[in-house]
Write an enzyme that holds these catalytic residues in place. Sequence first.
Site, PDB file in Angstrom:
ATOM      1  N   THR A  72       0.852  -1.205   0.000  1.00 22.22           N
ATOM      2  CA  THR A  72       0.000   0.000   0.000  1.00 22.22           C
ATOM      3  C   THR A  72       0.879   1.244   0.000  1.00 22.22           C
ATOM      4  O   THR A  72       0.678   2.177  -0.795  1.00 22.22           O
ATOM      5  CB  THR A  72      -0.931   0.011   1.233  1.00 22.22           C
ATOM      6  OG1 THR A  72      -1.775  -1.132   1.158  1.00 22.22           O
ATOM      7  CG2 THR A  72      -1.770   1.275   1.298  1.00 22.22           C
ATOM      8  N   ASN A 158      -5.385  -9.828  -7.195  1.00 23.52           N
ATOM      9  CA  ASN A 158      -5.548 -10.444  -5.878  1.00 23.52           C
ATOM     10  C   ASN A 158      -6.835 -11.252  -5.738  1.00 23.52           C
ATOM     11  O   ASN A 158      -6.956 -12.084  -4.856  1.00 23.52           O
ATOM     12  CB  ASN A 158      -5.493  -9.382  -4.775  1.00 23.52           C
ATOM     13  CG  ASN A 158      -6.343  -8.184  -5.074  1.00 23.52           C
ATOM     14  OD1 ASN A 158      -6.234  -7.580  -6.137  1.00 23.52           O
ATOM     15  ND2 ASN A 158      -7.219  -7.831  -4.163  1.00 23.52           N
ATOM     16  N   GLN A 186       0.982  -9.410  -5.522  1.00 18.92           N
ATOM     17  CA  GLN A 186       0.592 -10.825  -5.668  1.00 18.92           C
ATOM     18  C   GLN A 186       1.480 -11.541  -6.686  1.00 18.92           C
ATOM     19  O   GLN A 186       1.146 -12.640  -7.132  1.00 18.92           O
ATOM     20  CB  GLN A 186      -0.880 -10.914  -6.139  1.00 18.92           C
ATOM     21  CG  GLN A 186      -1.878 -10.315  -5.200  1.00 18.92           C
ATOM     22  CD  GLN A 186      -2.133 -11.180  -3.956  1.00 18.92           C
ATOM     23  OE1 GLN A 186      -1.755 -12.349  -3.876  1.00 18.92           O
ATOM     24  NE2 GLN A 186      -2.790 -10.596  -2.961  1.00 18.92           N
ATOM     25  N   SER A 206       5.091  -6.886  -1.338  1.00 21.10           N
ATOM     26  CA  SER A 206       4.638  -6.970   0.052  1.00 21.10           C
ATOM     27  C   SER A 206       5.178  -8.228   0.721  1.00 21.10           C
ATOM     28  O   SER A 206       5.124  -9.320   0.135  1.00 21.10           O
ATOM     29  CB  SER A 206       3.100  -7.013   0.031  1.00 21.10           C
ATOM     30  OG  SER A 206       2.610  -7.215   1.327  1.00 21.10           O
ATOM     31  N   HIS A 208       4.011  -9.821   3.484  1.00 23.05           N
ATOM     32  CA  HIS A 208       3.078 -10.815   4.036  1.00 23.05           C
ATOM     33  C   HIS A 208       2.392 -11.654   2.974  1.00 23.05           C
ATOM     34  O   HIS A 208       1.635 -12.570   3.296  1.00 23.05           O
ATOM     35  CB  HIS A 208       2.078 -10.164   5.003  1.00 23.05           C
ATOM     36  CG  HIS A 208       0.999  -9.341   4.383  1.00 23.05           C
ATOM     37  ND1 HIS A 208      -0.285  -9.813   4.250  1.00 23.05           N
ATOM     38  CD2 HIS A 208       0.990  -8.096   3.882  1.00 23.05           C
ATOM     39  CE1 HIS A 208      -1.033  -8.868   3.701  1.00 23.05           C
ATOM     40  NE2 HIS A 208      -0.281  -7.813   3.468  1.00 23.05           N
ATOM     41  N   THR A 248      12.995   5.225  10.935  1.00 14.69           N
ATOM     42  CA  THR A 248      13.934   4.195  11.407  1.00 14.69           C
ATOM     43  C   THR A 248      13.610   2.850  10.757  1.00 14.69           C
ATOM     44  O   THR A 248      12.451   2.422  10.761  1.00 14.69           O
ATOM     45  CB  THR A 248      13.826   4.074  12.946  1.00 14.69           C
ATOM     46  OG1 THR A 248      14.065   5.366  13.496  1.00 14.69           O
ATOM     47  CG2 THR A 248      14.825   3.077  13.493  1.00 14.69           C
ATOM     48  N   CYS A 334      -9.514  -6.675   1.624  1.00 10.24           N
ATOM     49  CA  CYS A 334      -9.650  -5.236   1.867  1.00 10.24           C
ATOM     50  C   CYS A 334     -11.063  -4.745   1.619  1.00 10.24           C
ATOM     51  O   CYS A 334     -11.501  -3.785   2.215  1.00 10.24           O
ATOM     52  CB  CYS A 334      -8.704  -4.470   0.970  1.00 10.24           C
ATOM     53  SG  CYS A 334      -7.194  -5.341   0.760  1.00 10.24           S
TER      54      CYS A 334
HETATM   55  C1  PLP Z   1      -2.597  -6.506  -5.433  1.00 10.51           C
HETATM   56  C2  PLP Z   1      -2.379  -5.926  -4.067  1.00 10.51           C
HETATM   57  N1  PLP Z   1      -1.850  -4.683  -3.959  1.00 10.51           N
HETATM   58  C3  PLP Z   1      -1.626  -4.123  -2.776  1.00 10.51           C
HETATM   59  C4  PLP Z   1      -1.936  -4.779  -1.600  1.00 10.51           C
HETATM   60  C5  PLP Z   1      -1.653  -4.108  -0.282  1.00 10.51           C
HETATM   61  O1  PLP Z   1      -0.526  -4.719   0.306  1.00 10.51           O
HETATM   62  P1  PLP Z   1      -0.128  -4.457   1.820  1.00 10.51           P
HETATM   63  O2  PLP Z   1      -1.070  -5.260   2.646  1.00 10.51           O
HETATM   64  O3  PLP Z   1       1.294  -4.943   1.898  1.00 10.51           O
HETATM   65  O4  PLP Z   1      -0.221  -3.001   2.055  1.00 10.51           O
HETATM   66  C6  PLP Z   1      -2.487  -6.056  -1.660  1.00 10.51           C
HETATM   67  C7  PLP Z   1      -2.904  -6.740  -0.422  1.00 10.51           C
HETATM   68  O5  PLP Z   1      -3.945  -7.357  -0.345  1.00 10.51           O
HETATM   69  C8  PLP Z   1      -2.716  -6.645  -2.926  1.00 10.51           C
HETATM   70  O6  PLP Z   1      -3.246  -7.867  -3.039  1.00 10.51           O
END
Ligand code: PLP
Length: 393
Positions: A72, A158, A186, A206, A208, A248, A334
Amino acid sequence: MGSIYLDHHATTPVDSRVLAAMKPFLETHYANAGSSHLAGRRIRKHVATAREQVANLLGCGVGEVLFTSGATESNNMAIHGVARRSQCQGKHIITSQIEHSAVLFACQALEKEGFEVTYLPVGKDGIVSPGDIKAAIRTGEEGTTDRTVLVSIMGANNEIGTIQPIKEISKICNEASVVFHVDAAQYIGKIPVNVKELGADLMSFSGHKMYAPKGVGGFYFNSASKRMPCIQPIMHGGGQEGGLRPGTLPVPMVVALGKAAQIASSEQEQHNDKERQLRDWLWSSLRSNIEGLKLNGSIEHRLPGNLNICVSGIDAELLMLRLGNIAVSTGSACSGKSSAPSHVLKALGLSDKEAYASVRMGLGRSTTKEQLEVVIKEFTDSVQKLRKLPSLR
Ligand SMILES: Cc1ncc(COP(=O)(O)O)c(C=O)c1O
């Protein structure tokens, strides 16, 4: 059998090797990477190793990787950073209708500042047409909405897992001298990627989504790109990460991301093969058990672990409830709280009813055939029961 997790697009568990790698940096190696004493210098070496591990996964130089809090932030940094820096050249941006909200809402915020954004449609297969991008690029008067300065297209979706033709889009942007950003949350860490071969200028990723913790991610920028203007920082502070991402450095998270990248580099293909086989078997088993299933998006250009299907005559929210300990989802995590039908499925041409009847399954490294046998049985039973109920929508 306990719970079964089939939501690896929303997030992935932290790999035990990643956890082990980051632990000392929470317990004993806690010095600030910006400090000039010996402890600080030692920490900086670990940060450098992590950057190298991420650069190896991406196929780029270490100086082309920045750490952020996640995709994000990286998406906002790219879209706002390029737009602000390039506004005297032009104020037009191109993206697609199936982007993640971190891109869509960043673009919408720029519309309020006088930018114009073209949201390109996708085909029924969930793929953006490079020809549409070429046709949408504007080369008019400088400093106005008649000139395009940025194209932002995701690597893989996603919800439906469709993989976009990034290399072809890069070529078009290169020829038109327009900056190309890819939301690769993704994509990087899920399938093998070489950013130099792909040719994009900027990519967000990302932690996670690739078995590292939540709250860390990164940003690739092509230092050799001629069309890349500097990015204007969207945050101000201590000058870390080249001044683009001050604050930091969260060293334990950065070390974790590095380890996750190293694991992905060496194991990704093997995991992809297994996930693809299991996913294909799951899809053919469900299809032979249940009538009226439709795959949303291309099967060919799709993440190996993704299945997104429309189950006619059911409400996917009710199906999720019935499935209880089996974690599937009805859209992106989301927009999960929103009652609106998925904007991605709507862009594929699904009706509201079809979008509300669609389920996403995301297989991951730990998914087994035994788990999927349970899923197939429970899914089939639940659909049969739900189809006997009167429709609520
Ligand atoms: C395609 C895509 N972009 C951006 C994000 C946002 O990532 P983060 O959770 O690392 O902010 C996600 C998370 O679901 C995603 O699937």
